[in-house]
Design a protein around this motif. Structure first.
Motif, PDB file in Angstrom:
ATOM      1  N   UNK A   1       3.763  -9.783  24.151  1.00 22.18           N
ATOM      2  CA  UNK A   1       3.608  -8.350  23.857  1.00 22.18           C
ATOM      3  C   UNK A   1       3.161  -7.552  25.082  1.00 22.18           C
ATOM      4  N   UNK A   2       2.928  -8.193  26.230  1.00 23.24           N
ATOM      5  CA  UNK A   2       2.403  -7.512  27.413  1.00 23.24           C
ATOM      6  C   UNK A   2       3.319  -6.428  27.962  1.00 23.24           C
ATOM      7  N   UNK A   3       4.621  -6.557  27.784  1.00 18.59           N
ATOM      8  CA  UNK A   3       5.574  -5.616  28.355  1.00 18.59           C
ATOM      9  C   UNK A   3       6.108  -4.644  27.299  1.00 18.59           C
ATOM     10  N   UNK A   4       5.620  -4.734  26.068  1.00 23.25           N
ATOM     11  CA  UNK A   4       6.107  -3.876  24.985  1.00 23.25           C
ATOM     12  C   UNK A   4       5.910  -2.389  25.268  1.00 23.25           C
TER      13      UNK A   4
ATOM     14  N   UNK B   1      11.430 -11.443  21.101  1.00 32.64           N
ATOM     15  CA  UNK B   1      11.125 -12.329  22.228  1.00 32.64           C
ATOM     16  C   UNK B   1      11.645 -11.802  23.563  1.00 32.64           C
ATOM     17  N   UNK B   2      12.614 -10.885  23.534  1.00 28.08           N
ATOM     18  CA  UNK B   2      13.273 -10.417  24.754  1.00 28.08           C
ATOM     19  C   UNK B   2      13.257  -8.891  24.784  1.00 28.08           C
ATOM     20  N   UNK B   3      12.980  -8.357  25.950  1.00 21.06           N
ATOM     21  CA  UNK B   3      13.037  -6.915  26.183  1.00 21.06           C
ATOM     22  C   UNK B   3      14.356  -6.642  26.903  1.00 21.06           C
TER      23      UNK B   3
ATOM     24  N   UNK C   1       7.909 -16.146  18.973  1.00 20.87           N
ATOM     25  CA  UNK C   1       7.140 -15.708  20.146  1.00 20.87           C
ATOM     26  C   UNK C   1       5.784 -15.119  19.748  1.00 20.87           C
ATOM     27  N   UNK C   2       4.936 -15.918  19.088  1.00 18.62           N
ATOM     28  CA  UNK C   2       3.679 -15.382  18.552  1.00 18.62           C
ATOM     29  C   UNK C   2       2.567 -15.167  19.584  1.00 18.62           C
ATOM     30  N   UNK C   3       2.665 -15.773  20.754  1.00 23.27           N
ATOM     31  CA  UNK C   3       1.589 -15.652  21.749  1.00 23.27           C
ATOM     32  C   UNK C   3       1.435 -14.202  22.193  1.00 23.27           C
ATOM     33  N   UNK C   4       0.205 -13.737  22.417  1.00 24.27           N
ATOM     34  CA  UNK C   4      -0.008 -12.339  22.816  1.00 24.27           C
ATOM     35  C   UNK C   4       0.657 -11.977  24.143  1.00 24.27           C
ATOM     36  N   UNK C   5       0.930 -12.955  24.989  1.00 25.80           N
ATOM     37  CA  UNK C   5       1.588 -12.669  26.275  1.00 25.80           C
ATOM     38  C   UNK C   5       2.970 -12.037  26.061  1.00 25.80           C
TER      39      UNK C   5
ATOM     40  N   UNK D   1      17.204  -8.043  31.228  1.00 23.39           N
ATOM     41  CA  UNK D   1      16.634  -8.835  30.145  1.00 23.39           C
ATOM     42  C   UNK D   1      15.341  -9.440  30.675  1.00 23.39           C
ATOM     43  N   UNK D   2      14.246  -9.158  29.985  1.00 23.18           N
ATOM     44  CA  UNK D   2      12.928  -9.643  30.407  1.00 23.18           C
ATOM     45  C   UNK D   2      12.358 -10.529  29.311  1.00 23.18           C
ATOM     46  N   UNK D   3      11.768 -11.644  29.711  1.00 22.41           N
ATOM     47  CA  UNK D   3      11.183 -12.572  28.752  1.00 22.41           C
ATOM     48  C   UNK D   3       9.971 -13.256  29.375  1.00 22.41           C
ATOM     49  N   UNK D   4       9.000 -13.555  28.531  1.00 21.24           N
ATOM     50  CA  UNK D   4       7.847 -14.326  28.983  1.00 21.24           C
ATOM     51  C   UNK D   4       8.206 -15.799  28.888  1.00 21.24           C
ATOM     52  N   UNK D   5       8.071 -16.518  29.988  1.00 23.22           N
ATOM     53  CA  UNK D   5       8.342 -17.951  30.019  1.00 23.22           C
ATOM     54  C   UNK D   5       7.010 -18.667  29.793  1.00 23.22           C
ATOM     55  N   UNK D   6       6.755 -19.058  28.557  1.00 22.74           N
ATOM     56  CA  UNK D   6       5.459 -19.628  28.185  1.00 22.74           C
ATOM     57  C   UNK D   6       5.171 -20.948  28.902  1.00 22.74           C
TER      58      UNK D   6
END
Length: 189
Positions: free
Chosen positions: A53-56, A86-88, A47-51, A103-108
């Protein structure tokens, strides 16, 4: 089943197992192509995309308070990054016995954030949205509501913590009513 049919069935099963194991052994004995990466080479970052990390900003060990009553703890919330970051994952333990996990995840592929929330009271909530102007905003339908109801959660960093505001709408998002307003502060031992 007669003895002959049982014997044939047993032997056929044994033959199938021998063929299966021979195939597995043959596959395992194959040499690794020279183009494969050596075992000691670093694996690519997950999960390298900066998106991602938006919820970190929400990750941490928190005590939750009603925003209007910041002295009485209403829950303990632990939010951590799992699955290679990859998952919060949220573990929510309210003082009244209500428990939940999200469970929160960015769906690229869709460029949206997705959260699934479940509780010890049989509740399920699925919300999605985006990170906008420094806030995570996720919306979805409340399947447990008596009438069609949308819910929206907004998380944003605040001095020394995170604020989460929940609102509901029964008119397809034209107007919103307060649901809850929490502030998360670092957990005190």
């Amino acid at each position: 089943m007669n003895p002959t049919a049982r014997w044939l069935k047993l032997n056929l099963g044994l033959v199938c197992m021998v063929v299966l194991f021979a195939g597995v052994e043959s596959y395992a004995a194959r040499p690794v192509p020279s183009s494969a990466a050596p075992a000691d080479s670093p694996k690519p970052a997950a999960c390298p995309a900066p998106e991602y990390r938006q919820f970190d900003f929400w990750a941490g060990d928190w005590d939750a308070f009603d925003f209007d009553n910041p002295t009485a703890t209403v829950a303990r919330t632990q939010v951590d990054l799992i699955l290679d970051g990859c998952v919060l994952r949220e573990n929510y333990q309210a003082t009244d016995g209500h428990q939940g996990q999200s469970f929160s995840i960015y769906n690229a592929s869709r460029k949206v954030w997705h959260q699934t929330w479940v509780t010890n009271r049989g509740q399920l909530l699925v919300i999605e949205g985006t990170f906008e102007a420094g806030e995570m905003v996720l919306t979805g339908a409340d399947p447990a509501a008596a009438e069609p109801t949308l819910v929206r959660g907004t998380w944003k960093p605040v001095s020394g913590g995170v604020r989460e505001i929940g609102v509901t709408s029964t008119d397809a998002g034209k107007t919103w009513k307060p649901w809850f307003d929490l502030v998360f502060r670092p957990h005190k031992q």
